[in-house]
Design a protein around this motif. Structure first.
Motif, PDB file in Angstrom:
ATOM      1  N   ALA A  82       0.832  -1.205   0.000  1.00  0.00           N
ATOM      2  CA  ALA A  82       0.000   0.000   0.000  1.00  0.00           C
ATOM      3  C   ALA A  82       0.865   1.253   0.000  1.00  0.00           C
ATOM      4  O   ALA A  82       0.558   2.242  -0.685  1.00  0.00           O
ATOM      5  CB  ALA A  82      -0.924  -0.013   1.215  1.00  0.00           C
ATOM      6  N   VAL A  83       1.946   1.220   0.755  1.00  0.00           N
ATOM      7  CA  VAL A  83       2.861   2.364   0.813  1.00  0.00           C
ATOM      8  C   VAL A  83       3.556   2.558  -0.531  1.00  0.00           C
ATOM      9  O   VAL A  83       3.642   3.689  -1.041  1.00  0.00           O
ATOM     10  CB  VAL A  83       3.899   2.147   1.935  1.00  0.00           C
ATOM     11  CG1 VAL A  83       5.027   3.167   1.842  1.00  0.00           C
ATOM     12  CG2 VAL A  83       3.216   2.224   3.297  1.00  0.00           C
ATOM     13  N   GLU A 105     -12.711   8.332   5.971  1.00  0.00           N
ATOM     14  CA  GLU A 105     -13.886   7.465   5.868  1.00  0.00           C
ATOM     15  C   GLU A 105     -13.596   6.086   6.447  1.00  0.00           C
ATOM     16  O   GLU A 105     -14.423   5.511   7.174  1.00  0.00           O
ATOM     17  CB  GLU A 105     -14.318   7.351   4.402  1.00  0.00           C
ATOM     18  CG  GLU A 105     -14.942   8.633   3.857  1.00  0.00           C
ATOM     19  CD  GLU A 105     -15.230   8.552   2.365  1.00  0.00           C
ATOM     20  OE1 GLU A 105     -16.076   9.337   1.889  1.00  0.00           O
ATOM     21  OE2 GLU A 105     -14.599   7.720   1.668  1.00  0.00           O
ATOM     22  N   ARG A 106     -12.413   5.558   6.151  1.00  0.00           N
ATOM     23  CA  ARG A 106     -12.057   4.233   6.652  1.00  0.00           C
ATOM     24  C   ARG A 106     -11.934   4.248   8.178  1.00  0.00           C
ATOM     25  O   ARG A 106     -12.419   3.348   8.860  1.00  0.00           O
ATOM     26  CB  ARG A 106     -10.737   3.788   6.026  1.00  0.00           C
ATOM     27  CG  ARG A 106     -10.229   2.441   6.544  1.00  0.00           C
ATOM     28  CD  ARG A 106     -10.901   1.302   5.812  1.00  0.00           C
ATOM     29  NE  ARG A 106     -11.018   0.124   6.634  1.00  0.00           N
ATOM     30  CZ  ARG A 106     -11.162  -1.110   6.151  1.00  0.00           C
ATOM     31  NH1 ARG A 106     -11.188  -1.298   4.833  1.00  0.00           N
ATOM     32  NH2 ARG A 106     -11.310  -2.133   6.940  1.00  0.00           N
ATOM     33  N   PHE A 107     -11.276   5.280   8.714  1.00  0.00           N
ATOM     34  CA  PHE A 107     -11.076   5.348  10.162  1.00  0.00           C
ATOM     35  C   PHE A 107     -12.414   5.466  10.886  1.00  0.00           C
ATOM     36  O   PHE A 107     -12.647   4.775  11.891  1.00  0.00           O
ATOM     37  CB  PHE A 107     -10.183   6.531  10.528  1.00  0.00           C
ATOM     38  CG  PHE A 107      -9.919   6.638  12.007  1.00  0.00           C
ATOM     39  CD1 PHE A 107      -8.849   5.979  12.584  1.00  0.00           C
ATOM     40  CD2 PHE A 107     -10.766   7.370  12.824  1.00  0.00           C
ATOM     41  CE1 PHE A 107      -8.621   6.056  13.948  1.00  0.00           C
ATOM     42  CE2 PHE A 107     -10.548   7.456  14.192  1.00  0.00           C
ATOM     43  CZ  PHE A 107      -9.470   6.796  14.760  1.00  0.00           C
ATOM     44  N   LEU A 108     -13.298   6.309  10.405  1.00  0.00           N
ATOM     45  CA  LEU A 108     -14.573   6.519  11.085  1.00  0.00           C
ATOM     46  C   LEU A 108     -15.498   5.311  10.938  1.00  0.00           C
ATOM     47  O   LEU A 108     -16.381   5.100  11.765  1.00  0.00           O
ATOM     48  CB  LEU A 108     -15.241   7.792  10.570  1.00  0.00           C
ATOM     49  CG  LEU A 108     -14.465   9.068  10.923  1.00  0.00           C
ATOM     50  CD1 LEU A 108     -15.068  10.281  10.223  1.00  0.00           C
ATOM     51  CD2 LEU A 108     -14.430   9.289  12.428  1.00  0.00           C
ATOM     52  N   ALA A 109     -15.274   4.485   9.916  1.00  0.00           N
ATOM     53  CA  ALA A 109     -16.001   3.223   9.826  1.00  0.00           C
ATOM     54  C   ALA A 109     -15.441   2.213  10.825  1.00  0.00           C
ATOM     55  O   ALA A 109     -16.176   1.377  11.364  1.00  0.00           O
ATOM     56  CB  ALA A 109     -15.905   2.666   8.405  1.00  0.00           C
ATOM     57  N   THR A 110     -14.138   2.299  11.096  1.00  0.00           N
ATOM     58  CA  THR A 110     -13.492   1.404  12.053  1.00  0.00           C
ATOM     59  C   THR A 110     -13.820   1.797  13.487  1.00  0.00           C
ATOM     60  O   THR A 110     -13.991   0.938  14.358  1.00  0.00           O
ATOM     61  CB  THR A 110     -11.958   1.424  11.849  1.00  0.00           C
ATOM     62  OG1 THR A 110     -11.658   1.042  10.503  1.00  0.00           O
ATOM     63  CG2 THR A 110     -11.255   0.475  12.807  1.00  0.00           C
ATOM     64  N   VAL A 111     -13.886   3.111  13.741  1.00  0.00           N
ATOM     65  CA  VAL A 111     -14.171   3.650  15.080  1.00  0.00           C
ATOM     66  C   VAL A 111     -15.482   4.429  15.008  1.00  0.00           C
ATOM     67  O   VAL A 111     -15.494   5.659  14.981  1.00  0.00           O
ATOM     68  CB  VAL A 111     -13.016   4.549  15.579  1.00  0.00           C
ATOM     69  CG1 VAL A 111     -13.237   4.969  17.035  1.00  0.00           C
ATOM     70  CG2 VAL A 111     -11.671   3.844  15.435  1.00  0.00           C
ATOM     71  N   ALA A 306      -2.031   5.570   3.656  1.00  0.00           N
ATOM     72  CA  ALA A 306      -2.244   4.284   2.978  1.00  0.00           C
ATOM     73  C   ALA A 306      -1.876   3.121   3.899  1.00  0.00           C
ATOM     74  O   ALA A 306      -2.563   2.093   3.928  1.00  0.00           O
ATOM     75  CB  ALA A 306      -1.415   4.225   1.694  1.00  0.00           C
ATOM     76  N   ALA A 307      -0.797   3.297   4.660  1.00  0.00           N
ATOM     77  CA  ALA A 307      -0.405   2.261   5.621  1.00  0.00           C
ATOM     78  C   ALA A 307      -1.510   2.050   6.646  1.00  0.00           C
ATOM     79  O   ALA A 307      -1.865   0.916   6.975  1.00  0.00           O
ATOM     80  CB  ALA A 307       0.898   2.663   6.315  1.00  0.00           C
ATOM     81  N   ALA A 308      -2.077   3.145   7.160  1.00  0.00           N
ATOM     82  CA  ALA A 308      -3.147   3.041   8.151  1.00  0.00           C
ATOM     83  C   ALA A 308      -4.360   2.317   7.592  1.00  0.00           C
ATOM     84  O   ALA A 308      -4.967   1.476   8.278  1.00  0.00           O
ATOM     85  CB  ALA A 308      -3.545   4.434   8.640  1.00  0.00           C
ATOM     86  N   MET A 309      -4.707   2.602   6.348  1.00  0.00           N
ATOM     87  CA  MET A 309      -5.853   1.931   5.742  1.00  0.00           C
ATOM     88  C   MET A 309      -5.588   0.438   5.566  1.00  0.00           C
ATOM     89  O   MET A 309      -6.469  -0.398   5.809  1.00  0.00           O
ATOM     90  CB  MET A 309      -6.186   2.590   4.399  1.00  0.00           C
ATOM     91  CG  MET A 309      -6.708   4.015   4.552  1.00  0.00           C
ATOM     92  SD  MET A 309      -6.934   4.841   2.961  1.00  0.00           S
ATOM     93  CE  MET A 309      -8.296   3.914   2.290  1.00  0.00           C
ATOM     94  N   ALA A 310      -4.355   0.097   5.185  1.00  0.00           N
ATOM     95  CA  ALA A 310      -4.000  -1.319   5.022  1.00  0.00           C
ATOM     96  C   ALA A 310      -4.017  -2.035   6.370  1.00  0.00           C
ATOM     97  O   ALA A 310      -4.446  -3.198   6.460  1.00  0.00           O
ATOM     98  CB  ALA A 310      -2.626  -1.440   4.368  1.00  0.00           C
ATOM     99  N   VAL A 311      -3.558  -1.359   7.413  1.00  0.00           N
ATOM    100  CA  VAL A 311      -3.582  -1.946   8.750  1.00  0.00           C
ATOM    101  C   VAL A 311      -5.018  -2.244   9.170  1.00  0.00           C
ATOM    102  O   VAL A 311      -5.332  -3.347   9.654  1.00  0.00           O
ATOM    103  CB  VAL A 311      -2.909  -1.008   9.768  1.00  0.00           C
ATOM    104  CG1 VAL A 311      -3.223  -1.445  11.202  1.00  0.00           C
ATOM    105  CG2 VAL A 311      -1.395  -0.982   9.553  1.00  0.00           C
ATOM    106  N   GLN A 312      -5.905  -1.278   8.985  1.00  0.00           N
ATOM    107  CA  GLN A 312      -7.296  -1.472   9.388  1.00  0.00           C
ATOM    108  C   GLN A 312      -7.949  -2.614   8.613  1.00  0.00           C
ATOM    109  O   GLN A 312      -8.687  -3.420   9.189  1.00  0.00           O
ATOM    110  CB  GLN A 312      -8.068  -0.163   9.199  1.00  0.00           C
ATOM    111  CG  GLN A 312      -7.649   0.920  10.192  1.00  0.00           C
ATOM    112  CD  GLN A 312      -8.157   2.285   9.798  1.00  0.00           C
ATOM    113  OE1 GLN A 312      -9.283   2.658  10.119  1.00  0.00           O
ATOM    114  NE2 GLN A 312      -7.326   3.056   9.107  1.00  0.00           N
TER     115      GLN A 312
END
Length: 441
Positions: A82-83, A105-111, A306-312
């Motif tokens: 992803a990076v 959007e990805r973070f707020l779907a996760t949290v 991108a790294a954060a999205m891949a982690v989630q």
């Protein structure tokens, strides 16, 4: 390997050069060579999965990877891919990248307990922004920190309360007060003593012990009743407790929360998240005084987002949190069995949630001991285990855990000898390791 034969000449030379050029010899105090036995502080060459290699060529099973940030293991293929995709597309622009929208959007779907999010590079910036926002929205000067939790920020409002308070005005430190974890009555007494002065309660929602029944709910009610902001520091609990952090696991919604560490699997990204009503005070769509919430040149580098999205995605699709707990439970059980087998079960203790284990080293009188910690660390290092804690990554496998337990058993055998002698000195090989927070170097 006998510790007397375990020498790290290249690491030792590199440490000397580091101290000549970098204050403290490292960029994080918790990584300093004072945290390791004398002349046994490996300097890392590279890592892959759950293993790292030092500049002397030794391989270690690593725990606490990147101070708990590399929870998927080093050089994780999905994160790295992803990076790489973003590196050829540019990493920083004069206007927001669409990646900022997708990552939010990805973070707020996760949290889902949060309504808005702002990204930055480190945990201190996020927690300090939360405190500043709380002060702005309440108009109150004081910050109440949980005094039982070791670290919140490098900024003055917190560091002034530690033994390393040099350079911080007393007037700043006096605005920070402390409350004990798990004690609602004491917290209410503090809020009453400083009636209408405390802007926020900030704490790690869980640590080495589980929250007492009703505690977090009680804090939520206290904050509401006294008109202060409830802030959860989820730097460690985020992802390790659940993908949505401790708030997702325990079902108590803070006003603001901060995430980091595991969020980027070693890449620099952290987040401040919370209720829209508060977060928007740092935005443009309100009529009140503007709050300088977070504004960082590198806060939204595309490759870190991108790294954060891949982690989630990896956590959600591969059940990483459950794996961390399973690995930690296997390790804790093995270490306790090894300690008991060597007669040191009351002196080498494993504590904490399975996904976030630490160990305690107690002396012959049952008191925490830096010399006994030194003895223990020396034996672990000589056995190929780099473990300032027993915090697991998902890259570990059962063979790694079994090897670790074998090395722990060998360390416990030496520990027993030191206890019988009531003196660990012959097994230290030099000065004891030191606590991070202390007044003198």
């Amino acid at each position: 390997m006998d510790t007397e034969e375990f020498l790290l000449p290249r690491s030792r030379a590199a440490n000397e050069r580091l101290h000549a050029l970098v204050p403290g010899g490292a960029h994080t105090y918790a990584k300093g060579d004072d945290q390791y036995p004398e002349n046994l502080a490996p300097v890392i060459s590279h890592g892959r999965g759950a293993h790292v290699w030092d500049v002397d060529g030794n391989r270690y099973i690593e725990y606490g990877s990147g101070l708990r940030s590399v929870s998927l293991g080093h050089a994780h293929p999905r994160v790295n891919e992803a990076v790489r995709r973003e590196l050829d597309r540019g990493t920083n622009f004069v206007r927001p990248s669409v990646m900022e929208l997708e990552a939010a959007e990805r973070f707020l779907a996760t949290v889902p307990t949060a309504e808005m999010v702002k990204f930055t590079k480190n945990g201190s910036d996020a927690t300090t922004a939360a405190v500043r926002l709380a002060r702005a929205v309440t108009g109150r000067p004081r910050v109440a920190i949980c005094g039982d939790h070791p670290f919140f920020s490098v900024d003055d409002w917190f560091i002034g309360t530690t033994p390393m308070s040099a350079g911080i005005p007393t007037a700043t430190t006096e605005l920070t007060v402390a409350f004990p974890y798990g004690d609602l009555a004491a917290t209410e007494e503090l809020l009453t003593r400083y009636q209408d002065e405390i802007a926020c309660l900030i704490l790690e929602p869980a640590g080495h012990t589980e929250p007492p029944p009703g505690y977090l709910t009680g804090l939520r009610e206290l904050a509401d009743r006294h008109g202060c902001v409830l802030i959860f520091d989820e730097m460690i609990t985020g992802f390790r407790w659940s993908e949505a952090g401790a708030q997702g696991l325990y079902g108590v919604v803070p006003d603001l929360s901060t995430f980091g560490k595991a969020l980027g699997n070693g890449f620099a990204v952290s987040a401040l998240a919370g209720r829209r009503e508060l977060m928007e005070r740092g935005g443009l769509r309100h009529s009140g005084d503007r709050v300088f919430l977070l504004s960082t040149t590198h806060g939204a580098e595309t490759h870190s987002l991108a790294a954060a999205m891949a982690v989630q995605a990896t956590y959600a699709e591969e059940g990483i949190t459950a794996r961390l707990h399973a690995l930690g439970e296997r390790l804790a059980a093995g270490v306790r069995e090894a300690a008991a087998g060597m007669g040191v079960a009351d002196h080498v203790l494993v504590r904490g949630r399975a996904s976030n284990l630490v160990f305690a080293t107690l002396d012959e009188n049952g008191r925490p001991s830096q010399p006994y910690r030194t003895l223990f660390l020396r034996r672990l290092l000589a056995g190929g285990v780099l473990a300032p804690s027993f915090v697991v990554s998902s890259a570990l496998d059962d063979a790694d855990i079994d090897q670790t337990v074998d090395v722990v058993a060998q360390a416990c055998a030496v520990y027993r000898k030191a206890l019988d002698a009531a003196d660990p000195t012959p097994w230290l090989g030099g000065r004891p390791v030191k606590p991070v927070f202390r007044r003198l170097a």
